[in-house]
Design an enzyme around this catalytic site. Sequence first.
Site, PDB file in Angstrom:
ATOM      1  N   GLU A  72       0.831  -1.197   0.000  1.00 39.10           N
ATOM      2  CA  GLU A  72       0.000   0.000   0.000  1.00 39.10           C
ATOM      3  C   GLU A  72       0.871   1.255   0.000  1.00 39.10           C
ATOM      4  O   GLU A  72       1.894   1.314   0.672  1.00 39.10           O
ATOM      5  CB  GLU A  72      -0.876  -0.031   1.258  1.00 39.10           C
ATOM      6  CG  GLU A  72      -1.708   1.192   1.505  1.00 39.10           C
ATOM      7  CD  GLU A  72      -2.392   1.157   2.872  1.00 39.10           C
ATOM      8  OE1 GLU A  72      -3.120   2.119   3.179  1.00 39.10           O
ATOM      9  OE2 GLU A  72      -2.184   0.171   3.625  1.00 39.10           O
ATOM     10  N   LEU A  82       1.337   4.843   1.300  1.00 47.91           N
ATOM     11  CA  LEU A  82       0.836   5.610   2.437  1.00 47.91           C
ATOM     12  C   LEU A  82       0.680   7.083   2.080  1.00 47.91           C
ATOM     13  O   LEU A  82       1.511   7.655   1.377  1.00 47.91           O
ATOM     14  CB  LEU A  82       1.786   5.472   3.626  1.00 47.91           C
ATOM     15  CG  LEU A  82       1.991   4.055   4.167  1.00 47.91           C
ATOM     16  CD1 LEU A  82       3.027   4.073   5.291  1.00 47.91           C
ATOM     17  CD2 LEU A  82       0.683   3.464   4.654  1.00 47.91           C
ATOM     18  N   ASP A 140      12.720  -2.498  14.767  1.00 43.30           N
ATOM     19  CA  ASP A 140      13.586  -1.452  14.196  1.00 43.30           C
ATOM     20  C   ASP A 140      12.864  -0.114  14.318  1.00 43.30           C
ATOM     21  O   ASP A 140      12.719   0.635  13.344  1.00 43.30           O
ATOM     22  CB  ASP A 140      13.908  -1.773  12.733  1.00 43.30           C
ATOM     23  CG  ASP A 140      15.078  -0.951  12.190  1.00 43.30           C
ATOM     24  OD1 ASP A 140      15.733  -0.244  12.989  1.00 43.30           O
ATOM     25  OD2 ASP A 140      15.325  -1.002  10.973  1.00 43.30           O
TER      26      ASP A 140
END
Length: 292
Positions: free
Chosen positions: A98, A100, A201
Amino acid sequence: MIDEILQRQLSTALSEQLKVKIHINDAKSVHGGDINQTFRIATNEGYFFLKLNDAKRYPEMFAAEYAGLEALYATHALAVPQPLAYGSCNGQTYLLMEHLIKGVAIQDFWEDFGASLAQLHKKTQPHFGYAAPNYIGTLKQYNTPYTNWPVFYAFNRLLPLAKIAYDQQIIDQNMMYQMERLCKRLPQLFPADAPALLHGDLWSGNFMVGQDGKVCVFDPAIYYGHREMDLAMTRLFGGFDTRFYYAYQAAWPLSPGWQQRIGVCQLYPLLVHTLLFGGNYYNSIKEILQAY
């Protein structure tokens, strides 16, 4: 622009995933960090985001990232870009997801972020680790399961990277000895805590304000670990807003002594950055080790 063969493969993958015929109109190179080539893919059904890397060097990297995004997506704790497809083509491996859209932060953005991370960390399993190895950056991340966090942290995180750094003459024999000595002390430093699903992370470059005004995280290196690892990582490279930490503590207080463990938890990401980027991270590692 990406080549025609890859375009066709991506079109097919998107069409199968979205159940509608997809035509790729354009692929624009965009900034996406230091590890991968990244593109915004324009189609008849809107925009998508593409990562590319070398299939020979990192054949499983995007398969692991896809699985990590799916695992985070399934918790409904933190928003992530929906992973759509991964594969390889003409010597390149790819991850399609997707695209963003940035939004404007809601008033209590940081409080919501802190509470949402605590919610993610409450997802647990019996052992530390993960189903398979994955990556942090371009470094292999080993996830051999252990029921004991100090053992997991020593043998899957600190010692493997310290050995690489030693072999590359980044750290000397004395620092390697200090690392081994610290690993022996880990059982006395960490209180018992349930394995928590971690982003792995989590720093300021791996989240953004989503279209709904709340946080959206990406580029995970997930595993089940000690939850102080994610929080210590957030304090590197500038740190997060203070409201984030207060909200996390209110949602799920950390065990006493967590402040003294921040440096120990930061050793792993500091080793990662030392191996990937060099720079002054070596001095930070040396300072932490000298305290033990």
